[in-house]
Design an enzyme around this catalytic site. Structure first.
Site, PDB file in Angstrom:
ATOM      1  N   ILE A   1      -1.348  -9.639  -3.225  1.00  0.00           N
ATOM      2  CA  ILE A   1      -1.600 -10.366  -4.471  1.00  0.00           C
ATOM      3  C   ILE A   1      -1.166  -9.540  -5.672  1.00  0.00           C
ATOM      4  O   ILE A   1      -1.607  -9.770  -6.781  1.00  0.00           O
ATOM      5  CB  ILE A   1      -3.100 -10.706  -4.574  1.00  0.00           C
ATOM      6  CG1 ILE A   1      -3.945  -9.430  -4.421  1.00  0.00           C
ATOM      7  CG2 ILE A   1      -3.501 -11.735  -3.539  1.00  0.00           C
ATOM      8  CD1 ILE A   1      -5.421  -9.648  -4.619  1.00  0.00           C
TER       9      ILE A   1
ATOM     10  N   CYS B   1     -14.373 -21.671 -24.094  1.00  0.00           N
ATOM     11  CA  CYS B   1     -15.260 -22.815 -23.856  1.00  0.00           C
ATOM     12  C   CYS B   1     -16.602 -22.373 -23.280  1.00  0.00           C
ATOM     13  O   CYS B   1     -17.491 -23.203 -23.070  1.00  0.00           O
ATOM     14  CB  CYS B   1     -14.596 -23.844 -22.936  1.00  0.00           C
ATOM     15  SG  CYS B   1     -14.588 -23.396 -21.191  1.00  0.00           S
TER      16      CYS B   1
ATOM     17  N   CYS C   1     -11.977 -25.505 -18.038  1.00  0.00           N
ATOM     18  CA  CYS C   1     -11.018 -26.243 -18.873  1.00  0.00           C
ATOM     19  C   CYS C   1      -9.568 -25.987 -18.453  1.00  0.00           C
ATOM     20  O   CYS C   1      -8.660 -26.630 -18.947  1.00  0.00           O
ATOM     21  CB  CYS C   1     -11.213 -25.889 -20.351  1.00  0.00           C
ATOM     22  SG  CYS C   1     -10.640 -24.230 -20.785  1.00  0.00           S
TER      23      CYS C   1
ATOM     24  N   THR D   1       0.829  -1.205   0.000  1.00  0.00           N
ATOM     25  CA  THR D   1       0.000   0.000   0.000  1.00  0.00           C
ATOM     26  C   THR D   1       0.866   1.259   0.000  1.00  0.00           C
ATOM     27  O   THR D   1       0.408   2.303  -0.422  1.00  0.00           O
ATOM     28  CB  THR D   1      -0.977   0.042   1.187  1.00  0.00           C
ATOM     29  OG1 THR D   1      -0.254  -0.231   2.366  1.00  0.00           O
ATOM     30  CG2 THR D   1      -2.100  -0.954   1.014  1.00  0.00           C
TER      31      THR D   1
ATOM     32  N   HIS E   1      -2.052 -16.076  -0.556  1.00  0.00           N
ATOM     33  CA  HIS E   1      -3.373 -15.806  -1.156  1.00  0.00           C
ATOM     34  C   HIS E   1      -3.282 -15.809  -2.680  1.00  0.00           C
ATOM     35  O   HIS E   1      -4.118 -15.226  -3.350  1.00  0.00           O
ATOM     36  CB  HIS E   1      -3.942 -14.467  -0.672  1.00  0.00           C
ATOM     37  CG  HIS E   1      -4.485 -14.539   0.717  1.00  0.00           C
ATOM     38  ND1 HIS E   1      -4.910 -13.432   1.406  1.00  0.00           N
ATOM     39  CD2 HIS E   1      -4.677 -15.590   1.545  1.00  0.00           C
ATOM     40  CE1 HIS E   1      -5.331 -13.807   2.611  1.00  0.00           C
ATOM     41  NE2 HIS E   1      -5.197 -15.102   2.710  1.00  0.00           N
TER      42      HIS E   1
ATOM     43  N   SER F   1      -1.192  -8.779  13.073  1.00  0.00           N
ATOM     44  CA  SER F   1      -1.390  -9.205  14.443  1.00  0.00           C
ATOM     45  C   SER F   1      -1.079 -10.687  14.514  1.00  0.00           C
ATOM     46  O   SER F   1      -1.591 -11.472  13.722  1.00  0.00           O
ATOM     47  CB  SER F   1      -2.833  -8.959  14.857  1.00  0.00           C
ATOM     48  OG  SER F   1      -3.074  -9.669  16.048  1.00  0.00           O
TER      49      SER F   1
ATOM     50  N   PHE G   1      -8.506   6.154  -7.549  1.00  0.00           N
ATOM     51  CA  PHE G   1      -9.699   5.624  -8.186  1.00  0.00           C
ATOM     52  C   PHE G   1     -10.565   6.733  -8.774  1.00  0.00           C
ATOM     53  O   PHE G   1     -11.248   6.536  -9.752  1.00  0.00           O
ATOM     54  CB  PHE G   1     -10.526   4.803  -7.190  1.00  0.00           C
ATOM     55  CG  PHE G   1      -9.736   3.676  -6.619  1.00  0.00           C
ATOM     56  CD1 PHE G   1      -9.159   2.732  -7.453  1.00  0.00           C
ATOM     57  CD2 PHE G   1      -9.542   3.559  -5.260  1.00  0.00           C
ATOM     58  CE1 PHE G   1      -8.422   1.689  -6.943  1.00  0.00           C
ATOM     59  CE2 PHE G   1      -8.800   2.516  -4.739  1.00  0.00           C
ATOM     60  CZ  PHE G   1      -8.240   1.578  -5.581  1.00  0.00           C
TER      61      PHE G   1
HETATM   62 ZN   LIG Z   1     -12.441 -22.818 -20.601  1.00  0.00          ZN
END
Ligand SMILES: [Zn+2]
Length: 256
Positions: free
Chosen positions: A120, A168, A147, A39, A136, A207, A46
């Site tokens: 992430i 698919c 698939c 961060t 994560h 924590s 935004f």
């Molecule tokens: Zn697929």
């Protein structure tokens, strides 16, 4: 007043010196955090992007933040999920900060064995860290749940419809562990092994009583712990060295 400022600064420098010595003596450092390193890199801009999205009719206010990043939301209300994801989880342009770079450098000189992260955003990899254990997972892999075909992560932002689909016909998703989903076993086991073999554990902004940190800490041999946190926590007493400062301020002082 002036004197007390000098006292605080010299105390900080003393702790930096101790931290530097500890790093110099250690060869299997593990770094862990909840959030916060990234961060410091993120530009929460935004508002300037709203023009891209405000034509959509999704209102986030009526949802809990945890729901918007949950398995239920992804599969039951994918339009809401992907709208939120596109607005709030777009980390494609975010750059690593000084902490990411310093950690990558520590790995390069064979001192750091792993970074365990719940972030992430792929910023460690952008800073050229190799052993990043993403408990994560990551936004940088997108796949079809049916698939298994993988896609460029950009597709979640550039797909022309509300919900991104595979050839698919099945919905795509990022390879992120959302609320209600299981943590990836491999990253978790690798984190446990890294911690068992580590001689210095550096913890940022978490924590130790909250999952998964409270579980991970059980695997550490309680060798040396450095806790860096902006606020006081009930775990501060476990720290060999304690910083109540921003991470960039601490890591900016270290030399390696
Ligand atoms: Zn697929």
């Amino acid at each position: 007043m002036k004197n007390s400022n000098i006292m605080i600064d010299s105390d900080f420098q003393d702790r930096i010196k101790q931290f530097q010595d500890l790093i110099d003596q250690s060869n299997h450092i593990v770094f862990f955090w909840w959030a916060g390193v990234s961060t410091e890199s993120w530009v929460p801009d935004f508002r300037s992007k709203d023009w891209l999205y405000n034509q959509h009719d999704v209102q986030f206010e009526k949802y809990q933040p945890e729901y918007l990043l949950s398995h239920s939301c992804l599969y039951n209300e994918p339009k809401v999920f992907f709208e939120y994801y596109r607005q709030k989880m777009d980390c494609r342009w975010v750059k690593p900060n000084i902490t990411h770079k310093k950690l990558a450098q520590l790995e390069k000189v064979w001192k750091l064995s792993a970074v365990i992260t719940q972030n992430i955003d792929w910023l460690h990899q952008k800073a050229w860290s190799k052993n990043v254990l993403e408990i994560h997972w990551t936004t940088q892999i997108v796949y079809c749940d049916e698939c298994g075909k993988e896609f460029d992560p950009d597709i979640l932002f550039t797909f022309k419809w509300d919900i991104p689909y595979c050839d698919c016909g099945w919905m795509l998703r990022p390879d992120v562990t959302f609320y209600e989903e299981q943590l990836p076993q491999k990253a978790w086991m690798d984190a446990v092994i890294a911690l068992r073999n580590s001689d210095l554990f550096i913890i940022w902004w978490t924590s130790l009583t909250v999952y998964p940190a409270n579980t991970l800490i059980q695997y550490y041999g309680w060798n040396k712990i450095v806790i860096i946190n902006r606020d006081t926590t009930s775990q501060d007493r476990f720290a060999d060295i304690l910083f109540h400062e921003n991470l960039w301020k601490v890591f900016g002082e270290l030399k390696f």
